[in-house]
Write a protein that holds these residues in place. Structure first.
Motif, PDB file in Angstrom:
ATOM      1  N   LYS A  26       0.839  -1.124   0.146  1.00 18.50           N
ATOM      2  CA  LYS A  26      -0.034  -0.189  -0.107  1.00 18.50           C
ATOM      3  C   LYS A  26       0.868   1.245  -0.020  1.00 18.50           C
ATOM      4  O   LYS A  26       1.486   1.461   0.935  1.00 18.50           O
ATOM      5  CB  LYS A  26      -0.891   0.036   1.328  1.00 18.50           C
ATOM      6  N   TYR A  34      -4.409  -0.911  -4.910  1.00 15.41           N
ATOM      7  CA  TYR A  34      -5.537  -1.993  -4.486  1.00 15.41           C
ATOM      8  C   TYR A  34      -6.383  -2.787  -5.789  1.00 15.41           C
ATOM      9  O   TYR A  34      -6.949  -3.556  -5.829  1.00 15.41           O
ATOM     10  CB  TYR A  34      -6.944  -1.810  -3.580  1.00 15.41           C
ATOM     11  N   SER A  35      -5.770  -2.359  -7.100  1.00 12.25           N
ATOM     12  CA  SER A  35      -6.375  -2.798  -8.092  1.00 12.25           C
ATOM     13  C   SER A  35      -5.926  -4.480  -8.181  1.00 12.25           C
ATOM     14  O   SER A  35      -5.019  -5.034  -7.655  1.00 12.25           O
ATOM     15  CB  SER A  35      -5.695  -2.142  -9.494  1.00 12.25           C
ATOM     16  N   ASN A  36      -6.745  -5.108  -9.195  1.00 13.70           N
ATOM     17  CA  ASN A  36      -6.623  -6.492  -9.195  1.00 13.70           C
ATOM     18  C   ASN A  36      -6.840  -7.389  -8.112  1.00 13.70           C
ATOM     19  O   ASN A  36      -5.754  -8.161  -7.607  1.00 13.70           O
ATOM     20  CB  ASN A  36      -5.263  -7.025 -10.057  1.00 13.70           C
ATOM     21  N   PRO A  37      -7.925  -7.257  -7.368  1.00 12.64           N
ATOM     22  CA  PRO A  37      -8.152  -7.599  -5.988  1.00 12.64           C
ATOM     23  C   PRO A  37      -8.186  -9.213  -5.797  1.00 12.64           C
ATOM     24  O   PRO A  37      -7.857  -9.942  -4.882  1.00 12.64           O
ATOM     25  CB  PRO A  37      -9.476  -7.230  -5.598  1.00 12.64           C
ATOM     26  N   THR A  38      -8.408  -9.886  -7.023  1.00 11.49           N
ATOM     27  CA  THR A  38      -8.403 -11.252  -6.899  1.00 11.49           C
ATOM     28  C   THR A  38      -6.916 -12.289  -7.291  1.00 11.49           C
ATOM     29  O   THR A  38      -7.011 -13.365  -7.288  1.00 11.49           O
ATOM     30  CB  THR A  38      -9.525 -12.133  -7.734  1.00 11.49           C
ATOM     31  N   GLN A  58      -4.616 -15.725   1.658  1.00 16.24           N
ATOM     32  CA  GLN A  58      -4.927 -14.431   1.467  1.00 16.24           C
ATOM     33  C   GLN A  58      -3.712 -13.617   1.860  1.00 16.24           C
ATOM     34  O   GLN A  58      -3.050 -13.744   2.876  1.00 16.24           O
ATOM     35  CB  GLN A  58      -6.068 -13.878   2.509  1.00 16.24           C
ATOM     36  N   THR A  61      -1.675  -6.999   3.831  1.00 16.60           N
ATOM     37  CA  THR A  61      -1.355  -5.797   3.139  1.00 16.60           C
ATOM     38  C   THR A  61      -0.493  -5.025   3.954  1.00 16.60           C
ATOM     39  O   THR A  61      -0.626  -5.023   5.251  1.00 16.60           O
ATOM     40  CB  THR A  61      -2.772  -4.683   3.036  1.00 16.60           C
ATOM     41  N   GLU A 185      -6.289 -12.856 -12.420  1.00 21.99           N
ATOM     42  CA  GLU A 185      -7.587 -12.309 -11.765  1.00 21.99           C
ATOM     43  C   GLU A 185      -8.595 -13.429 -12.314  1.00 21.99           C
ATOM     44  O   GLU A 185      -8.221 -14.281 -13.293  1.00 21.99           O
ATOM     45  CB  GLU A 185      -7.967 -10.996 -12.289  1.00 21.99           C
TER      46      GLU A 185
END
Length: 215
Positions: A26, A34-38, A58, A61, A185
């Motif tokens: 971050k 935070y783009s492409n969360p998957t 998971q 961050t 993604e």
């Protein structure tokens, strides 16, 4: 103290078949970190299944200036826009990388010029160097004889992988005009063909394996 803690964590991680967490960076500047969360969860699942890593499902961050960054052997950074490192950010990131950490920066389109300017604050006397196709990172579990794969087309430029080194150790990888994260993604996000997603995931697994075994 940070360096000692990091080395102990790395030894413990390797003794547990790569059992650890990785993190998403971050950063400041307004870019969409935070783009492409998957993407990272999918890469982790693929890597755990295919090359035997045991990474927490998971990602964490972590902020650039946080001491917590030393807890993660691999940190991923992405986005489309501006990147800014304060003096505190730059010092912490430099200490992290020189004490055994690794940063993978994946340009999600549009962050190239911003990142290149920001990283000069971290390593003012170094330049990003393009990795040759023969670099070991392209020949880990999966072979990429032509180097970094092209996942998404943006400006009709070839994909390139750039690195920063501490002596012979690769400490930072910048993937440009490839967009690996988009390929990681969920399929419905970008509607990529399965063979394209598989190329991206295999390259990502290579990066993880290279980082863990290099250290």
């Amino acid at each position: 103290m940070k360096k000692i803690l990091f080395l102990l964590l790395m030894i413990f991680s390797m003794s547990n078949l790569f059992s650890q967490e990785i993190a998403l960076l971050k950063y400041q500047g307004g870019g969409d970190w935070y783009s492409n969360p998957t993407s990272l969860p999918n890469l982790i699942a693929f890597s755990n299944e295919t090359i035997g890593t045991q990474i927490a499902s998971q990602p964490a961050t972590v902020e650039t200036s946080s001491p917590a960054i030393f807890e993660y052997p691999f940190v991923h950074m992405t986005g489309h826009g501006n990147v800014y490192f304060s003096d505190e950010d730059a010092k912490n990131l430099r200490d992290y990388l020189l004490s055994g950490g690794f940063l993978h920066v994946d340009d999600n389109y549009g962050m190239n010029s911003y990142f290149r300017e920001a990283i000069k604050k971290v390593f003012p006397n170094q330049e990003l160097t393009e990795l040759p196709k023969s670099h070991p990172i392209f020949n880990q579990f999966f072979e990429f004889p032509n180097g970094l794969p092209k996942i998404h087309e943006h400006d009709a430029k070839p994909p390139q992988a750039f690195g920063l080194f501490d002596k012979d150790r690769l400490i930072l990888l910048f993937t440009y005009e490839s967009d690996l994260g988009n390929g990681w993604e969920d399929q419905e996000v970008h509607q990529d063909p399965e063979e394209v997603r598989l190329k991206a995931l295999k390259m990502g697994a290579n990066i993880l394996h290279f980082v863990f075994t290099q250290n």
